[in-house]
Motif scaffolding. Structure first.
Motif, mmCIF file in Angstrom:
data_model
loop_
_atom_site.group_PDB
_atom_site.id
_atom_site.type_symbol
_atom_site.label_atom_id
_atom_site.label_comp_id
_atom_site.label_asym_id
_atom_site.label_seq_id
_atom_site.Cartn_x
_atom_site.Cartn_y
_atom_site.Cartn_z
ATOM 1 N N LEU A 282 26.571 18.148 93.902
ATOM 2 C CA LEU A 282 27.420 19.342 93.944
ATOM 3 C C LEU A 282 26.643 20.538 94.475
ATOM 4 C CD1 LEU A 282 30.256 20.540 93.039
ATOM 5 C CD2 LEU A 282 29.063 21.286 90.990
ATOM 6 N N ILE A 283 25.434 20.712 93.978
ATOM 7 C CA ILE A 283 24.600 21.833 94.416
ATOM 8 C C ILE A 283 24.305 21.730 95.907
ATOM 9 C CG2 ILE A 283 22.383 23.001 94.080
ATOM 10 C CD1 ILE A 283 22.365 21.563 91.272
ATOM 11 N N ASN A 284 23.893 20.544 96.346
ATOM 12 C CA ASN A 284 23.533 20.356 97.749
ATOM 13 C C ASN A 284 24.721 20.542 98.679
ATOM 14 O OD1 ASN A 284 20.907 19.862 97.036
ATOM 15 N ND2 ASN A 284 20.990 17.658 97.307
ATOM 16 N N ALA A 285 25.915 20.139 98.235
ATOM 17 C CA ALA A 285 27.094 20.287 99.083
ATOM 18 C C ALA A 285 27.386 21.759 99.361
ATOM 19 C CB ALA A 285 28.302 19.620 98.433
ATOM 20 N N LEU A 286 27.305 22.591 98.316
ATOM 21 C CA LEU A 286 27.572 24.020 98.515
ATOM 22 C C LEU A 286 26.437 24.684 99.277
ATOM 23 C CD1 LEU A 286 29.647 26.172 98.033
ATOM 24 C CD2 LEU A 286 28.614 26.640 95.809
ATOM 25 N N GLU A 287 25.188 24.295 99.005
ATOM 26 C CA GLU A 287 24.060 24.840 99.753
ATOM 27 C C GLU A 287 24.158 24.460 101.231
ATOM 28 O OE1 GLU A 287 20.407 23.645 97.958
ATOM 29 O OE2 GLU A 287 20.466 25.238 96.452
ATOM 30 N N SER A 288 24.570 23.240 101.516
ATOM 31 C CA SER A 288 24.705 22.809 102.910
ATOM 32 C C SER A 288 25.753 23.638 103.635
ATOM 33 C CB SER A 288 25.087 21.324 102.972
ATOM 34 O OG SER A 288 24.065 20.519 102.427
ATOM 35 N N ALA A 289 26.834 23.959 102.951
ATOM 36 C CA ALA A 289 27.922 24.699 103.575
ATOM 37 C C ALA A 289 27.613 26.179 103.743
ATOM 38 C CB ALA A 289 29.198 24.519 102.764
ATOM 39 N N LYS A 325 34.281 20.582 97.629
ATOM 40 C CA LYS A 325 34.484 19.493 98.593
ATOM 41 C C LYS A 325 35.215 19.999 99.836
ATOM 42 C CE LYS A 325 37.480 16.168 97.772
ATOM 43 N NZ LYS A 325 38.120 14.960 97.190
ATOM 44 N N ARG A 326 36.238 20.833 99.627
ATOM 45 C CA ARG A 326 36.977 21.378 100.772
ATOM 46 C C ARG A 326 36.109 22.297 101.614
ATOM 47 N NH1 ARG A 326 41.083 22.044 96.937
ATOM 48 N NH2 ARG A 326 40.683 24.281 96.807
ATOM 49 N N LEU A 327 35.350 23.169 100.942
ATOM 50 C CA LEU A 327 34.487 24.081 101.684
ATOM 51 C C LEU A 327 33.489 23.314 102.533
ATOM 52 C CD1 LEU A 327 33.733 26.768 98.934
ATOM 53 C CD2 LEU A 327 35.220 27.021 100.916
ATOM 54 N N HIS A 328 32.883 22.283 101.950
ATOM 55 C CA HIS A 328 31.904 21.464 102.667
ATOM 56 C C HIS A 328 32.564 20.797 103.873
ATOM 57 C CE1 HIS A 328 29.409 17.832 103.351
ATOM 58 N NE2 HIS A 328 28.418 18.609 102.972
ATOM 59 N N HIS A 329 33.742 20.229 103.672
ATOM 60 C CA HIS A 329 34.457 19.563 104.760
ATOM 61 C C HIS A 329 34.860 20.553 105.846
ATOM 62 C CE1 HIS A 329 38.355 18.338 106.631
ATOM 63 N NE2 HIS A 329 37.664 17.244 106.849
ATOM 64 N N ASP A 330 35.363 21.725 105.438
ATOM 65 C CA ASP A 330 35.839 22.700 106.417
ATOM 66 C C ASP A 330 34.707 23.240 107.274
ATOM 67 O OD1 ASP A 330 38.370 22.312 105.485
ATOM 68 O OD2 ASP A 330 38.475 24.161 104.307
ATOM 69 N N VAL A 331 33.512 23.390 106.689
ATOM 70 C CA VAL A 331 32.367 23.822 107.489
ATOM 71 C C VAL A 331 32.022 22.754 108.520
ATOM 72 C CG1 VAL A 331 29.886 24.309 107.427
ATOM 73 C CG2 VAL A 331 31.403 25.385 105.764
ATOM 74 N N PHE A 332 32.096 21.480 108.121
ATOM 75 C CA PHE A 332 31.785 20.404 109.073
ATOM 76 C C PHE A 332 32.742 20.416 110.257
ATOM 77 C CE2 PHE A 332 32.653 16.079 110.569
ATOM 78 C CZ PHE A 332 31.398 15.761 111.085
ATOM 79 N N VAL A 333 34.044 20.476 109.979
ATOM 80 C CA VAL A 333 35.018 20.396 111.074
ATOM 81 C C VAL A 333 35.075 21.689 111.885
ATOM 82 C CG1 VAL A 333 36.416 18.695 109.874
ATOM 83 C CG2 VAL A 333 36.953 21.121 109.608
ATOM 84 N N TYR A 341 24.614 20.525 108.883
ATOM 85 C CA TYR A 341 24.110 20.193 107.550
ATOM 86 C C TYR A 341 25.174 19.510 106.685
ATOM 87 C CZ TYR A 341 20.515 23.595 108.872
ATOM 88 O OH TYR A 341 19.515 24.272 109.528
ATOM 89 N N CYS A 342 26.380 19.399 107.188
ATOM 90 C CA CYS A 342 27.508 18.978 106.354
ATOM 91 C C CYS A 342 28.147 17.677 106.820
ATOM 92 C CB CYS A 342 28.562 20.091 106.325
ATOM 93 S SG CYS A 342 27.979 21.626 105.579
#
Length: 494
Positions: A282-289, A325-333, A341-342
């Motif tokens: 969880l921490i890494n997902a938000l840090e990545s985004a 999860k949405r924030l991480h995905h939205d940064v990727f797309v 990073y995502c």
């Protein structure tokens, strides 16, 4: 050949019957790897585990385990740690020193017990590795060796124990604990309890250096045997065969340990707030985004926002995990700078334990998705002459479809968003930042009923100086939306 390995969980299912804590909620999400079109697939079975149990004599046990290379160690630790702590070992007569000793002893017992259970499997693996077989039987042996390789997995763990209304935290590895405390005047303080045991922790590097490890090499590599953690449960490769690992070949004693770092006590008698236990994923997902700078503040603000809107702690925890999860995905797309990073995230677990903290009546409209940006507002207490700075969480909707002004939840199957396709709207959730840590409040508005007693005076141009400081907001928003600013003129003072 050696005997078949013993079943790890045999005769331990009694822990499933222990009462769950009703002042707690847990949210989870499985690991995910994104394809170029933004669709996600799960790459392995879920390896995170958690505990939220109520024992006797006012004892509560919470834990989050982050497994890797399989879930055997996380499963075993969750069962065995419960047995080591909730079978009468703890009671209200114990002192702080007693509790710390019991916690350390429990982790040691879990580690030793796990290795005892895999002795047969390790012996069988060693035998098969040296066993010469006809070619037609080789494939079966390789498949069996692959199954036995799961025994080499491990887990990191963070444990929160409440006894006599005092909080004790025991940490091994890279999960995280936050304690949010609200004061009587509406201000909240968030304390991160402990630091992760990882390859960029100076204290851990000093511990390893004392054993003969070159800390510069460790820091440069960033990992030891595939993991960033310097303390782990299980993982016999770095516990038994550590001299065979290049980075650890010169050590004098076992470098990767399962001894927890104990933090506490933290009295909870007069505390109103909540406790958060988070897995590394969880921490890494938000840090990545979004980068590591505002992670604690963002998580706490998300929790506070959901607590003000939800009537179930389970819903609060799951909503926050879904938001991350949405924030991480939205940064990727989005294809923006941090998209690289995502491309994937690991299992995510969030455990929330409230402490005299009421849930809202669900009268507010939930804010779906969107990043929470800090906005600094001066605050003065009517009963005090001192002034401090309060941080509002300005919730900007993510780049997805708006329906009737409400930002709908994005999914992994959604199309790539078009920057600037919507007008940003915002929801304010009050959060207060202390100098030593990030903080959050429930957003009831009590902080802002009083402004400073001194009215702001116009300057020589006749303008009143701005009351709200948007500098952090502009910086973070600009970084996240740099691609669209050049065509739309950006955001902020012109």
């Amino acid at each position: 050949m050696a005997a078949e390995p013993r079943t790890l969980m045999q005769s331990q299912s009694w822990t499933d019957a222990l009462p769950l804590c009703q002042m707690c909620g847990v949210g989870t999400a499985p690991n995910c790897v994104y394809s170029p079109d933004g669709k996600g697939t799960q790459s392995h079975p879920i390896e995170d585990r958690h505990l939220r149990l109520r024992g006797e004599d006012g004892c509560f046990l919470y834990a989050v385990f982050n497994g890797y290379d399989g879930n055997r160690v996380a499963d075993f630790a969750a069962q065995s740690l419960t047995a080591e702590l909730l079978l009468g070992q703890l009671n209200s007569s114990h002192t702080d020193t007693d509790v710390r000793r019991i916690l350390i002893k429990a982790f040691d017992a879990v580690e030793k017990s796990y290795f005892n259970t895999i002795d047969d499997a390790l012996a069988k693996k060693a035998h098969l590795s040296n066993y010469v077989l006809p070619h037609n039987e080789s494939q079966k042996v390789q498949e069996h060796l692959k199954e036995l390789e799961q025994e080499s997995g491990g887990a990191t763990a963070v444990v929160a124990l409440i006894l006599n209304n005092k909080l004790y935290v025991a940490n091994v590895g890279t999960n995280r604990v936050l304690l949010c405390k609200s004061s009587s005047d509406g201000q909240n303080q968030v304390l991160q309890i402990g630091r992760p045991h990882c390859t960029d922790n100076d204290d851990e590097l000093q511990r390893l250096a004392a054993l003969g490890v070159d800390p510069a090499r460790i820091r440069q590599a960033g990992q030891i045997a595939g993991q960033t953690s310097t303390r782990r449960l299980g993982d016999y490769r770095v516990k038994i065969n550590y001299n065979e690992i290049d980075l650890l070949s010169a050590v004098k004693a076992k470098p990767i340990i399962a001894e927890p770092e104990i933090h506490g006590t933290h009295p909870l008698d007069s505390v109103t707030g909540f406790l958060l236990l988070m897995s590394e994923g969880l921490i890494n997902a938000l840090e990545s985004a979004h980068g590591p700078e505002q992670v604690n503040q963002e998580i706490v603000a998300m929790v506070a926002a959901e607590l003000a809107q939800q009537t179930s702690l389970e819903a609060v925890a799951q909503s926050v995990v879904e938001r991350v999860k949405r924030l991480h995905h939205d940064v990727f797309v989005s294809g923006r700078q941090r998209a690289a990073y995502c491309s994937r995230h690991e299992d995510m677990t969030l455990l929330i334990r409230t402490i005299n903290y009421p849930l809202a009546d669900a009268a507010l409209t939930p804010t779906q998705g969107g990043r929470i940006y800090p906005v600094s507002v001066p605050y003065s207490n009517s009963q005090s002459t001192s002034k401090t700075s309060v941080t509002l969480s300005l919730v900007m909707p993510c780049q997805s479809t708006l329906t009737n002004g409400t930002n709908t939840a994005s999914t992994q199957e959604e199309r790539t968003p078009t920057p600037g396709s919507q007008s940003p709207t915002a929801t304010l959730q009050s959060t207060n930042t202390q100098t030593q840590s990030s903080s959050s409040s429930s957003g009831d508005g009590s902080l802002f009923r009083q402004r400073g007693s001194q009215a702001l005076q116009p300057d020589e141009t006749g303008r009143v100086p701005p009351y709200v400081d948007f500098s952090q907001f502009y910086r973070l928003w600009g970084g996240d939306n740099s691609d669209s600013q050049s065509t739309q003129g950006g955001l902020g003072p012109q």
